[in-house]
Scaffold this active site. Structure first.
Site, short mmCIF file in Angstrom:
data_model
loop_
_atom_site.label_atom_id
_atom_site.label_comp_id
_atom_site.label_asym_id
_atom_site.label_seq_id
_atom_site.Cartn_x
_atom_site.Cartn_y
_atom_site.Cartn_z
N SER A 13 0.85 -1.20 0.00
CA SER A 13 0.00 0.00 0.00
C SER A 13 0.88 1.24 0.00
O SER A 13 1.88 1.30 0.72
CB SER A 13 -0.88 0.04 1.25
OG SER A 13 -1.54 -1.18 1.43
N GLU A 99 0.15 -1.44 13.39
CA GLU A 99 -0.61 -1.43 12.13
C GLU A 99 -2.03 -1.95 12.39
O GLU A 99 -3.01 -1.38 11.92
CB GLU A 99 0.07 -2.29 11.06
CG GLU A 99 -0.70 -2.24 9.74
CD GLU A 99 -0.09 -3.10 8.64
OE1 GLU A 99 0.96 -3.72 8.86
OE2 GLU A 99 -0.70 -3.13 7.56
#
Ligand SMILES: Cc1cc2nc3c(=O)[nH]c(=O)nc-3n(C[C@H](O)[C@H](O)[C@H](O)COP(=O)(O)OP(=O)(O)OC[C@H]3O[C@@H](n4cnc5c(N)ncnc54)[C@H](O)[C@@H]3O)c2cc1C
Length: 251
Positions: A13, A99
């Site tokens: 990403s 995360e």
């Protein structure tokens, strides 16, 4: 003085926008599996890095910043290793913990959006919110969302007190990502045939927000560690249940 890194990584990403990345690289080939990895910081403009955007089910090429990245003879100073050589697995687990917390969007805002949609959209001439079946689904989702909101406050209290939330901290990503996806599924069911429109026609609702949100939230059940892996972690590390067999142990 440098590591020379070769390899590739898919599903990265925002690699097309990033200034830096971290890599987990095998620097100690003779050490046991998890002890041979180092965590290295790499500027994205280093020679030998190529970023290729990907087309996915929730966006065209480059639209949702999803990429694969190729590393060819990328030279990185050994001073860029975080914590120390061979300690990458430990550092990576800390990164993953943060995360997973960041992917753990509180679903209350989405719940209100679904409720508004159900007040606006009609099924056989009646507002969807008046349908006992859809309202029952909304109420069940509301109960789950409010439970996770309270859970989030408990996590915040732990954090402010400097305490570890233990197994409770492992639950958030698993639950919130699933609730977000289930809400999008309800919204698409309410929209019926309008829920499959994408091309910005006059019948499309909210510029296909629910269609995109459904696929994006499905992706978040996988990204940052899949739901199945989260369940393994909760059972093994959180609840102390027997560890699953590791056929490749020690290799
Ligand atoms: C939206 C999104 C964003 C992402 N962003 C990034 C990124 O920025 N950087 C990055 O490095 N990666 C990123 N990824 C990749 C992501 O981390 C991996 O896709 C994810 O960890 C799953 O790994 P995998 O694809 O190798 O699946 P696999 O490990 O091959 O798993 C395949 C299936 O098998 C199941 N499975 C695997 N092992 C077990 C087990 N032991 N027990 C039970 N079930 C098991 C999994 O749950 C899954 O259903 C992203 C992925 C998505 C979807």
């Amino acid at each position: 003085d440098d590591f020379v890194i070769n390899g590739q990584k898919i599903w990265t990403s925002t690699a097309d926008r990033a200034d830096m990345c971290f890599l987990l690289v095998r620097t100690e080939p003779d050490a046991p599996k998890h002890k041979g990895i180092s965590y290295v910081l790499v500027p994205m403009d280093t020679a030998g890095i190529e970023v290729q955007p990907l087309r996915t089910m929730s966006g065209n090429l480059g639209e949702n910043s999803f990429n694969q990245v190729f590393f060819t003879d990328v030279r990185v100073p050994k001073t860029n290793v975080v914590a120390g050589r061979g300690l990458g697995w430990t550092v990576a687990n800390t990164t993953l913990k943060h995360e997973r917390n960041s992917l753990n969007a509180n679903p209350e805002g989405t719940l209100l959006k679904v409720r508004d949609l159900m007040q606006r959209e009609t099924i056989n001439g009646v507002a969807a919110i008046e349908s006992p079946i859809y309202r029952d689904r909304l109420m069940k989702l509301q109960a789950r969302a409010l439970t996770m909101k309270t859970h989030g406050m408990r996590m915040l209290t732990c954090s402010l007190k400097g305490e570890s939330p233990g197994v409770a901290g492992l639950v958030s990503k698993l639950q919130n990502c699933q609730i977000n996806f289930d809400m999008a599924t309800l919204a698409l069911d309410v929209l019926g045939e309008l829920g499959v429109l994408y091309e910005h026609t006059k019948y499309e609702r909210a510029r296909a927000y629910w269609q995109t949100h459904s696929m994006f939230s499905l992706g978040l059940i996988i990204g940052g560690g899949t739901a199945q892996i989260q369940k393994n972690i909760i059972s093994e590390r959180g609840l102390g249940m027997p560890r699953e067999p590791k056929p490749a142990q020690g290799k």
